[in-house]
Scaffold this motif. Structure first.
Motif, PDB file in Angstrom:
ATOM      1  N   THR A 121       0.813  -1.214   0.000  1.00  0.00           N
ATOM      2  CA  THR A 121       0.000   0.000   0.000  1.00  0.00           C
ATOM      3  C   THR A 121       0.851   1.272   0.000  1.00  0.00           C
ATOM      4  OG1 THR A 121      -0.191  -0.112   2.414  1.00  0.00           O
ATOM      5  CG2 THR A 121      -1.962  -1.120   1.102  1.00  0.00           C
ATOM      6  N   ASN A 122       0.257   2.311  -0.538  1.00  0.00           N
ATOM      7  CA  ASN A 122       0.905   3.602  -0.712  1.00  0.00           C
ATOM      8  C   ASN A 122       1.162   4.286   0.629  1.00  0.00           C
ATOM      9  OD1 ASN A 122       2.007   5.734  -2.147  1.00  0.00           O
ATOM     10  ND2 ASN A 122       0.052   6.620  -2.737  1.00  0.00           N
ATOM     11  N   MET A 123       2.115   5.212   0.641  1.00  0.00           N
ATOM     12  CA  MET A 123       2.513   5.872   1.886  1.00  0.00           C
ATOM     13  C   MET A 123       3.307   7.130   1.584  1.00  0.00           C
ATOM     14  SD  MET A 123       5.634   3.300   2.947  1.00  0.00           S
ATOM     15  CE  MET A 123       6.370   4.438   4.121  1.00  0.00           C
ATOM     16  N   ASP A 124       3.353   8.036   2.553  1.00  0.00           N
ATOM     17  CA  ASP A 124       4.288   9.145   2.465  1.00  0.00           C
ATOM     18  C   ASP A 124       5.709   8.594   2.425  1.00  0.00           C
ATOM     19  OD1 ASP A 124       2.793  11.731   2.696  1.00  0.00           O
ATOM     20  OD2 ASP A 124       2.060  10.807   4.540  1.00  0.00           O
ATOM     21  N   GLU A 125       6.551   9.229   1.618  1.00  0.00           N
ATOM     22  CA  GLU A 125       7.919   8.754   1.422  1.00  0.00           C
ATOM     23  C   GLU A 125       8.648   8.568   2.753  1.00  0.00           C
ATOM     24  OE1 GLU A 125      11.945  10.025  -1.092  1.00  0.00           O
ATOM     25  OE2 GLU A 125      10.285  11.441  -0.867  1.00  0.00           O
ATOM     26  N   PHE A 126       9.175   7.358   2.959  1.00  0.00           N
ATOM     27  CA  PHE A 126       9.870   6.995   4.189  1.00  0.00           C
ATOM     28  C   PHE A 126       9.028   7.276   5.430  1.00  0.00           C
ATOM     29  CE2 PHE A 126      13.550   6.756   1.429  1.00  0.00           C
ATOM     30  CZ  PHE A 126      14.239   5.661   1.955  1.00  0.00           C
ATOM     31  N   ALA A 127       7.717   7.234   5.262  1.00  0.00           N
ATOM     32  CA  ALA A 127       6.762   7.431   6.363  1.00  0.00           C
ATOM     33  C   ALA A 127       6.822   8.843   6.943  1.00  0.00           C
ATOM     34  CB  ALA A 127       6.978   6.386   7.463  1.00  0.00           C
ATOM     35  N   MET A 128       7.252   9.811   6.140  1.00  0.00           N
ATOM     36  CA  MET A 128       7.346  11.193   6.602  1.00  0.00           C
ATOM     37  C   MET A 128       6.175  11.996   6.049  1.00  0.00           C
ATOM     38  SD  MET A 128      11.398  12.019   6.296  1.00  0.00           S
ATOM     39  CE  MET A 128      12.643  10.782   6.639  1.00  0.00           C
ATOM     40  N   GLY A 129       5.117  12.116   6.846  1.00  0.00           N
ATOM     41  CA  GLY A 129       3.976  12.903   6.417  1.00  0.00           C
ATOM     42  C   GLY A 129       2.701  12.473   7.097  1.00  0.00           C
ATOM     43  N   SER A 130       1.672  13.310   6.961  1.00  0.00           N
ATOM     44  CA  SER A 130       0.378  13.052   7.587  1.00  0.00           C
ATOM     45  C   SER A 130      -0.755  13.054   6.575  1.00  0.00           C
ATOM     46  CB  SER A 130       0.089  14.123   8.659  1.00  0.00           C
ATOM     47  OG  SER A 130       1.109  14.156   9.632  1.00  0.00           O
ATOM     48  N   SER A 131      -0.427  12.892   5.291  1.00  0.00           N
ATOM     49  CA  SER A 131      -1.470  13.024   4.274  1.00  0.00           C
ATOM     50  C   SER A 131      -1.298  12.095   3.080  1.00  0.00           C
ATOM     51  CB  SER A 131      -1.502  14.471   3.763  1.00  0.00           C
ATOM     52  OG  SER A 131      -0.284  14.787   3.085  1.00  0.00           O
ATOM     53  N   THR A 132      -0.203  11.360   2.984  1.00  0.00           N
ATOM     54  CA  THR A 132       0.158  10.523   1.829  1.00  0.00           C
ATOM     55  C   THR A 132       0.334  11.371   0.567  1.00  0.00           C
ATOM     56  OG1 THR A 132      -1.197   8.816   2.891  1.00  0.00           O
ATOM     57  CG2 THR A 132      -0.274   8.235   0.800  1.00  0.00           C
ATOM     58  N   GLU A 133       0.450  12.689   0.723  1.00  0.00           N
ATOM     59  CA  GLU A 133       0.759  13.557  -0.416  1.00  0.00           C
ATOM     60  C   GLU A 133       2.244  13.523  -0.753  1.00  0.00           C
ATOM     61  OE1 GLU A 133      -1.828  17.454  -0.492  1.00  0.00           O
ATOM     62  OE2 GLU A 133      -1.391  16.919   1.599  1.00  0.00           O
ATOM     63  N   HIS A 134       3.062  13.002   0.160  1.00  0.00           N
ATOM     64  CA  HIS A 134       4.504  12.989  -0.067  1.00  0.00           C
ATOM     65  C   HIS A 134       4.992  11.701  -0.709  1.00  0.00           C
ATOM     66  CE1 HIS A 134       5.076  16.776   1.993  1.00  0.00           C
ATOM     67  NE2 HIS A 134       4.453  16.322   3.059  1.00  0.00           N
ATOM     68  N   SER A 135       4.086  10.841  -1.149  1.00  0.00           N
ATOM     69  CA  SER A 135       4.513   9.652  -1.892  1.00  0.00           C
ATOM     70  C   SER A 135       5.086  10.070  -3.236  1.00  0.00           C
ATOM     71  CB  SER A 135       3.329   8.714  -2.120  1.00  0.00           C
ATOM     72  OG  SER A 135       3.671   7.689  -3.036  1.00  0.00           O
ATOM     73  N   ALA A 136       6.194   9.446  -3.626  1.00  0.00           N
ATOM     74  CA  ALA A 136       6.790   9.736  -4.939  1.00  0.00           C
ATOM     75  C   ALA A 136       5.927   9.214  -6.070  1.00  0.00           C
ATOM     76  CB  ALA A 136       8.181   9.117  -5.023  1.00  0.00           C
ATOM     77  N   TYR A 137       4.925   8.396  -5.756  1.00  0.00           N
ATOM     78  CA  TYR A 137       4.088   7.779  -6.790  1.00  0.00           C
ATOM     79  C   TYR A 137       2.668   8.326  -6.798  1.00  0.00           C
ATOM     80  CZ  TYR A 137       8.127   4.807  -6.500  1.00  0.00           C
ATOM     81  OH  TYR A 137       9.426   4.372  -6.468  1.00  0.00           O
ATOM     82  N   GLY A 138       2.483   9.499  -6.196  1.00  0.00           N
ATOM     83  CA  GLY A 138       1.188  10.148  -6.221  1.00  0.00           C
ATOM     84  C   GLY A 138       0.369   9.849  -4.981  1.00  0.00           C
ATOM     85  N   PRO A 139      -0.599  10.701  -4.658  1.00  0.00           N
ATOM     86  CA  PRO A 139      -1.355  10.565  -3.411  1.00  0.00           C
ATOM     87  C   PRO A 139      -2.414   9.471  -3.473  1.00  0.00           C
ATOM     88  CG  PRO A 139      -2.225  12.380  -4.688  1.00  0.00           C
ATOM     89  CD  PRO A 139      -1.004  11.888  -5.431  1.00  0.00           C
ATOM     90  N   THR A 140      -2.776   8.989  -2.303  1.00  0.00           N
ATOM     91  CA  THR A 140      -3.958   8.151  -2.140  1.00  0.00           C
ATOM     92  C   THR A 140      -5.138   9.054  -1.811  1.00  0.00           C
ATOM     93  OG1 THR A 140      -2.683   6.244  -1.384  1.00  0.00           O
ATOM     94  CG2 THR A 140      -4.983   6.339  -0.695  1.00  0.00           C
ATOM     95  N   SER A 167       1.374   8.613   7.744  1.00  0.00           N
ATOM     96  CA  SER A 167       1.920   8.217   6.463  1.00  0.00           C
ATOM     97  C   SER A 167       1.242   7.005   5.851  1.00  0.00           C
ATOM     98  CB  SER A 167       3.414   7.916   6.621  1.00  0.00           C
ATOM     99  OG  SER A 167       3.607   6.805   7.490  1.00  0.00           O
ATOM    100  N   GLY A 168       0.443   6.286   6.636  1.00  0.00           N
ATOM    101  CA  GLY A 168      -0.143   5.046   6.150  1.00  0.00           C
ATOM    102  C   GLY A 168      -1.513   5.217   5.529  1.00  0.00           C
ATOM    103  N   GLY A 169      -1.681   6.249   4.711  1.00  0.00           N
ATOM    104  CA  GLY A 169      -2.984   6.476   4.097  1.00  0.00           C
ATOM    105  C   GLY A 169      -3.413   5.361   3.171  1.00  0.00           C
ATOM    106  N   GLY A 170      -2.453   4.688   2.527  1.00  0.00           N
ATOM    107  CA  GLY A 170      -2.802   3.605   1.621  1.00  0.00           C
ATOM    108  C   GLY A 170      -3.457   2.438   2.341  1.00  0.00           C
TER     109      GLY A 170
END
Length: 526
Positions: free
Chosen positions: A128-147, A160-163
């Motif tokens: 599942t998708n996540m903020d890059e290296f678990a740094m974030g509160s919105s999953t907007e920081h994923s290098a592969y796009g937001p959930t 970071s575990g929005g996915g």
């Protein structure tokens, strides 16, 4: 039929499998079809998954069905599919931690918790998708796009575990594994209307987790009910000799506690309202639903008292010194020399230092770079004691506050997050506003105590889910499940069912032609 199967909870699936009413292949196929129908990619759909393991999941499901037909003794969750956050190492599946710097990395081994899931016979649906290296509160920081949040695709699913939270809330998976460094299981659970648990630090092995902050990281379950979370928790938990921080003994008796709590009786339980975690900055609808949940606890027979943790007000600042410092150290290994991304070799004048700098520049996103810089500064000569050392002293004071509070109450409660899910982009350019989402969840990570978030209802302002956080002393995870199950039973009786039954239907979202993100599907490792 597919919709009926995907809306079953994990406990109901386990019962149906044991009774021979459904097969694991049917459950897993239904989950995979649901993922294909609604997940989409970074431009459409929920985008909860970075990799979907169609063939591996179905092969595992067939093996369970064959074992059951042969009369073998199986684990309770055997045949129930599970999704896994992309920070957890999975043999044969890509593990990218939402970052370009690990794009294409396929681990040669399983994390301990994954090995336990496989041993229990749970088909792994994917990562599942996540903020890059678990740094974030919105999953907007994923290098592969937001959930996207299944309640509103224009809003964040937490991080970071929005996915993982979105996969559960969108009925793509009955269970998912998350990790929680400062609230990354609990905050996404709150804003998606699901249940998320951060076990006691050391209660679930960290072996095979890509480290962010080693003294804070903890894996835990994401589910649609307290009992479902308990079933997954018991599979993952217990001592692991490969993890030096692992607690001795087996997993806590959380399933028994959840079943006990389902009666809705909390007579003799003392619940502490944390004064410092329900103040200025909390959305009125979040506070209203929290107050109603506390009334339900009283109605269940619990004694509710107010407690004070004066040093919690400094927890956020201390956390954002400790975490970047540990992250700076942990992420130093991504140097282009051993694994992952490598750029800069084309330069005739390339040196190891230039390749390393070019790779880290290209591979890390802005938030990761921000925290590495902050952590490196905090650890530098002349500043270590002033910043990192002082933050560790505050951490000790937070732990003492917990001890004092638990002398007065069996569990503590607060809103999980100050607000409901915000719109994409609202806080992306304001790191401090983003960090404040974790103000209520961070103290638990600093002290190592277990925490749970479960839904309290919908906020009046926007009709989006809010959550209540339960906290218990170290190694007393079972208390969370007893109190959480009792509260859940009373809330669902008031609602007439699960809160997620009210979530807007997620329409099928076909993937656009020319998809540029091959990581998202079976067999293609970006």
């Amino acid at each position: 039929m597919t919709d009926d199967l995907t809306r079953m909870g994990a406990a109901a699936m386990a019962d149906a499998l044991a009774a021979g009413q459904v097969s694991s292949v049917e459950l897993t196929t239904a989950a995979l079809e649901r993922i294909d129908a609604v997940d989409g990619d970074a431009t459409s759909g929920v985008h909860a998954f970075l990799h979907v393991a169609h063939e591996d999941a179905l092969a595992a499901a067939r093996a369970v069905d064959e074992a059951r037909a042969a009369g073998r003794e199986l684990a309770t969750l055997a045949g129930v599919p599970v999704a896994v956050k992309d920070v957890v190492a999975t043999r044969g599946m890509p593990t990218t931690v939402g970052s370009r710097i690990l794009q294409g990395w396929v681990p040669p081994y399983d994390a301990t918790l994954v090995a336990r899931l496989r041993e229990a016979g749970t088909p792994l649906l994917g990562k599942t998708n996540m903020d890059e290296f678990a740094m974030g509160s919105s999953t907007e920081h994923s290098a592969y796009g937001p959930t996207r949040n299944p309640w509103d695709p224009e809003r964040i699913p937490g991080g970071s575990g929005g996915g993982s939270a979105a996969a559960v809330a969108a009925f793509q998976a009955p269970l998912a594994v998350g990790t929680d460094t400062g609230g990354s299981i609990r905050q996404p659970a709150a804003v998606t209307g699901s249940v998320g648990v951060k076990p006691t630090y050391g209660g679930v092995s960290r072996y095979g987790l890509v480290a962010l902050a080693s003294s804070l990281d903890q894996a835990g379950p994401c589910a649609r009910s307290v009992l479902d979370a308990a079933l997954l928790h018991e599979v993952m938990g217990g001592h692991d000799p490969r993890d030096s921080t692992s607690l001795p003994g087996g997993p806590p008796p959380v399933v028994a506690a959840a079943r006990q709590g389902a009666s809705g009786d909390l007579a003799g339980v003392r619940v502490g309202l944390v004064r410092e975690l329900d103040g200025e900055g909390y959305q009125p609808g979040v506070r209203a639903r929290f107050a109603e949940a506390v009334d339900h606890l009283r109605a269940a027979g619990a004694e509710v008292v107010e407690v004070s943790a004066p040093h919690f007000r400094y927890a956020l600042v201390a956390y954002y010194l400790i975490l970047p410092s540990e992250a700076s150290s942990n992420l130093a290994k991504f140097d282009a020399m051993r694994f992952g991304l490598r750029v800069g070799d084309a330069d005739p004048a390339a040196t190891a230092e230039k390749v390393m700098a070019a790779t880290r520049e290209a591979g890390f996103g802005d938030e990761v770079k921000r925290r590495i810089i902050l952590g490196t500064y905090a650890l530098s000569a002349g500043y270590y004691d002033a910043y990192y050392g002082s933050a560790q002293k505050v951490r000790t004071l937070v732990q003492r506050d917990f001890d004092a509070c638990f002398a007065q109450a069996d569990v503590l409660v607060s809103p999980t997050a100050p607000t409901t899910a915000f719109r994409f982009g609202d806080k992306l350019d304001d790191p401090m506003a983003m960090y404040l989402n974790d103000v209520a969840t961070i103290p638990a990570n600093l002290a190592g105590v277990p925490g749970m978030s479960l839904p309290t209802g919908l906020a009046d302002e926007d009709g989006l889910p809010a959550g209540i956080q339960l906290l218990a002393p170290v190694a007393e995870d079972a208390r969370l499940y007893r109190v959480g199950a009792a509260l859940e039973a009373r809330l669902q009786a008031a609602w007439g069912g699960s809160l997620l039954d009210r979530a807007p239907a997620v329409a099928a979202a076909p993937r656009p032609a020319g998809d540029s993100q091959p990581l998202l599907r079976e067999g293609a490792h970006a």
